[in-house]
Design a protein around this motif. Structure first.
Motif, PDB file in Angstrom:
ATOM      1  N   PHE A 170      46.410  41.237  40.875  1.00 36.19           N
ATOM      2  CA  PHE A 170      45.848  40.893  42.020  1.00 36.19           C
ATOM      3  C   PHE A 170      45.987  42.339  42.888  1.00 36.19           C
ATOM      4  O   PHE A 170      45.038  42.550  43.609  1.00 36.19           O
ATOM      5  N   THR A 171      47.215  43.102  42.777  1.00 37.77           N
ATOM      6  CA  THR A 171      47.461  44.140  43.695  1.00 37.77           C
ATOM      7  C   THR A 171      46.632  45.380  42.986  1.00 37.77           C
ATOM      8  O   THR A 171      46.543  46.509  43.707  1.00 37.77           O
ATOM      9  N   THR A 371      40.811  30.798  41.480  1.00 40.74           N
ATOM     10  CA  THR A 371      40.107  31.971  42.198  1.00 40.74           C
ATOM     11  C   THR A 371      40.768  33.493  42.231  1.00 40.74           C
ATOM     12  O   THR A 371      42.086  33.421  42.356  1.00 40.74           O
ATOM     13  N   ALA A 372      40.019  34.401  42.291  1.00 36.80           N
ATOM     14  CA  ALA A 372      40.679  35.728  42.527  1.00 36.80           C
ATOM     15  C   ALA A 372      39.481  36.546  43.241  1.00 36.80           C
ATOM     16  O   ALA A 372      38.368  36.572  42.679  1.00 36.80           O
ATOM     17  N   PHE A 373      39.746  37.078  44.348  1.00 31.98           N
ATOM     18  CA  PHE A 373      38.752  38.032  45.131  1.00 31.98           C
ATOM     19  C   PHE A 373      37.614  37.249  45.575  1.00 31.98           C
ATOM     20  O   PHE A 373      36.505  37.706  45.372  1.00 31.98           O
ATOM     21  N   GLY A 374      37.834  35.963  45.913  1.00 32.83           N
ATOM     22  CA  GLY A 374      36.559  35.181  46.162  1.00 32.83           C
ATOM     23  C   GLY A 374      35.820  34.484  45.245  1.00 32.83           C
ATOM     24  O   GLY A 374      34.562  33.975  45.324  1.00 32.83           O
ATOM     25  N   LYS A 375      36.013  34.809  44.064  1.00 33.18           N
ATOM     26  CA  LYS A 375      35.277  34.122  42.809  1.00 33.18           C
ATOM     27  C   LYS A 375      36.326  33.379  42.094  1.00 33.18           C
ATOM     28  O   LYS A 375      37.498  33.339  42.040  1.00 33.18           O
TER      29      LYS A 375
END
Length: 671
Positions: A170-171, A371-375
């Motif tokens: 994520f980072t 989800t990740a980054f809105g997807k």
């Protein structure tokens, strides 16, 4: 409401799998549990079922790990510290790094951070599954100790590495210093929190005992609450909750001397409760795996067959590489299986194959974000499917390989246990029989309780009938003797004779019954002498009736008559009980013990009606505890004399403590 239904069905499925396993024991229990879970997945309530990792870790894994910790032998744990760090820390980190690199090479499209997350997911091993698979085979003690100690601590290593990998994804960056710091804090912090909390909870429990609050309603809930509280405290402090409950459990095991201050009955109930909880949760763990598998497979079905085969091959490659890494880790003595020699090829292979994975792996996989980054989280379904392939292979391979490499557990172990269990019970019975201070009815009660511990053969109806016919004859003779000695009236003798004749067995024969009636009725025509004591009693009774002169004479006569009948009944019952027991004791042998005990228990049950006060029940409970102490003494003496092994000794002591708990609880309910 659906949650309660789901939990109830999971429990039922776990119980059913335990019922099926003894019928077909060649298949490991784990597969029955997974199969029952697959059946449950067909129900609408379990459609698209998914584990909730946080609830799973807190509600199932935490108490299981705590129980494993408190049952760990303290001496063995001290010897296994080197194994723990080698397998649960160094090997776990090495596995994550090596498998993460391999995964990225095989599937370069998957980001490196997620490859390391997958490696962390497949790192933890599962001792519960291994126990199920090796239930019927003999695993070498040194290999078993390594696998057992590894599984207690490597869960935390995998979880910490998994969290670091997901954070890095994520980072977009990974700091070795920050990651190492977080690992140290989580790993060693969890151990420290568990040690401190474990000591505090032991002290608190000791305080409750000293305040006379050592009752089952206080100590048992307190013991069950302990792992949940410690897990939550550790997680709130940013440390590993799993390691905290394991450490706390070990502290409970080390401080057993303080916990033994609790009353015997409470300790027995607590131990039995934990045993039931552990067995049930172990079953639920793999039922959940079976319930979850269809959902995992359905999520991957939209992909092409070729891609699915590639994922299966990917999972197989990871499992094979991980097994090879474990093999060389042991073979190159990075963990010592023996103190005085190098590990053998067989020991290395057993350790490699024994790395079984289970629901902790699946739970970590399912904890991947949606989800990740809105997807949608990338490659989530693929990673979960690969982890599932690794789990299934780790279950199937040892199921096939280990029975080939290892001998079966000797069936005679169970036969030996039954043999010495019978001797143990017989020893306690002989001690009870030789105690002249114990009344006959109490003695029979204790013998009945002790005999129920043995696996007695089926009763022989013909033999029981023959013994019953003889005891009926003895009862009949008691009535005849009492009548001839003037202890009972002819009217009462007639009543009693009708009862005996009516209840006589078929084998007693018509002529025997007729002979008894003839003997009884001939006393009508015999001149009977009345003893001075009996004459004085009758005169006193007559004078009392005259002096009262009030109330209904008929009523007073009925009351007096009922008293006389009760007195005569008690006298006949007591005499019959003694004579019947003398006959049973003198005619008991090794071949008819079951039948004799059956008849003896029937007479004792009837006689208990005349002596069933609270004082009598307390007396019998005390005698039963003493009888169990005789059994403990027999086991200790036999082990000291090297007649039985440590394994048989442990099994016998466990059976005694379990039976003692059951009997004590039964007495408490009936009191």
């Amino acid at each position: 409401m659906e949650v309660f239904y789901s939990v109830a069905l999971l429990i039922v499925a776990a119980i059913i799998s335990n019922m099926i396993y003894p019928i077909f024991p060649k298949v490991p229990l784990t597969f029955y549990q997974i199969g029952c879970g697959l059946v449950l997945s067909l129900l609408p309530i379990f459609n698209h079922f998914s584990l909730f990792p946080e609830i799973f870790m807190l509600g199932i894994i935490a108490p299981l790990m705590f129980n494993d910790g408190q049952n760990t032998d303290s001496n063995q744990f001290r010897r296994s510290i080197g194994h723990i760090f080698s397998m649960a820390v160094y090997l776990a980190i090495s596995t994550s790094v090596a498998i993460g690199g391999l995964a990225h090479v095989l599937m370069p499209a998957i980001p490196l951070a997620l490859c390391f997350a997958l490696a962390a997911i497949v790192t933890p091993t599962d001792s519960v599954a291994l126990k199920s698979i090796t239930q019927s085979i003999q695993v070498p003690a040194n290999v078993h100790d390594i696998l057992e100690s590894e599984s207690l601590f490597n869960d935390a290593s995998g979880i910490v590495i998994f969290n670091l990998a997901v954070t890095a994804f994520f980072t977009g960056n990974f700091s070795l210093t920050a990651g190492l710091t977080k690992f140290i804090v989580s790993f060693f912090g969890g151990i420290l929190v568990g040690l401190i909390a474990g000591i505090l909870f032991v002290k608190l429990r000791t305080f409750l005992v000293n305040q006379s609050m050592d009752t089952t309603s206080v100590i048992v809930p307190f013991s069950i609450m302990t792992p949940f509280a410690i897990y939550l405290i550790s997680e709130m402090l940013g440390c590993s909750g799993i390691l905290a409950v394991v450490s706390a459990g070990i502290m409970h095991g080390v401080n057993q001397s303080q916990l033994k201050l609790t009353s015997t009955n409470v300790r027995l109930v607590t131990n039995a409760t934990w045993q039931i909880i552990a067995n049930l949760l172990n079953g639920i763990v793999f039922v959940l795996l079976g319930v979850t598998l269809p959902t995992v497979i359905n999520q991957i079905m939209p992909y092409s067959d070729i891609f699915i085969l590639e994922l299966v091959g990917f999972g197989a490659a990871i499992y094979l590489f991980m097994a090879l890494l474990r093999f060389f880790w042991v073979k190159f003595n990075l963990v010592q299986t023996n103190h005085h020699r190098d590990a053998t090829l067989k020991e290395a292979l057993l350790t490699a194959v024994g790395g079984v994975h289970g629901t902790i792996t699946l739970s970590m996989a399912l904890s991947l974000p949606f989800t990740a980054f809105g997807k949608s989280f990338p490659y989530r379904n693929q990673l979960i499917f690969v982890a599932t392939v690794v789990i299934l292979l780790s279950l199937l391979v040892p199921t096939i390989v280990l029975p080939i490499l290892l001998p079966k557990k000797k069936d005679q172990d169970q036969d030996t246990f039954k043999k010495y269990q019978g001797q143990m019970v017989n020893y306690a019975i002989s001690k009870v029989k030789n105690d002249a201070t114990i009344s006959l009815v109490d003695r029979n009660y204790i013998i009945d309780m002790l005999n129920s511990q043995k696996n007695n053969p089926a009763t022989n109806r013909k033999e029981i009938r023959e013994i019953m016919n003889r005891t009926k004859e003895i009862e009949a003779q008691v009535v005849v003797d009492a009548l001839s000695q003037g202890q009972i009236s002819q009217q009462f003798a007639n009543i009693f004779s009708r009862r005996i004749v009516a209840t006589s067995g078929r084998g007693s024969g018509f002529w025997k019954r007729l002979q008894y009636l003839f003997r009884l009725q001939t006393h009508r025509f015999k001149k009977r002498t009345v003893s001075k004591k009996e004459a004085a009693r009758r005169i006193q009774q007559y004078n009392q009736q005259r002096q009262r002169g009030q109330g209904s004479a008929k009523f007073n006569q009925m009351v007096e008559k009922s008293k006389q009948i009760r007195q005569m009944s008690l006298m006949i019952e007591d005499t019959s009980f003694k004579r019947v027991n003398n006959y049973l004791d003198s005619n008991e042998s090794e071949t008819n013990t079951t039948s004799v005990n059956f008849v003896r228990n029937g007479y004792n049950f009837r006689h208990l009606r005349f002596d069933n006060s609270d004082e009598a029940n307390a007396r019998r409970e005390h005698l039963l505890v003493q009888a169990f102490q005789y059994e403990y003494t027999y086991v200790a003496d036999s082990f000291k004399a090297e007649k039985i092994s440590r394994n048989i000794s442990d099994q016998l002591n466990q059976s005694i403590s379990t039976d003692q708990m059951v009997f004590m609880q039964s007495d408490m309910k009936t009191a």
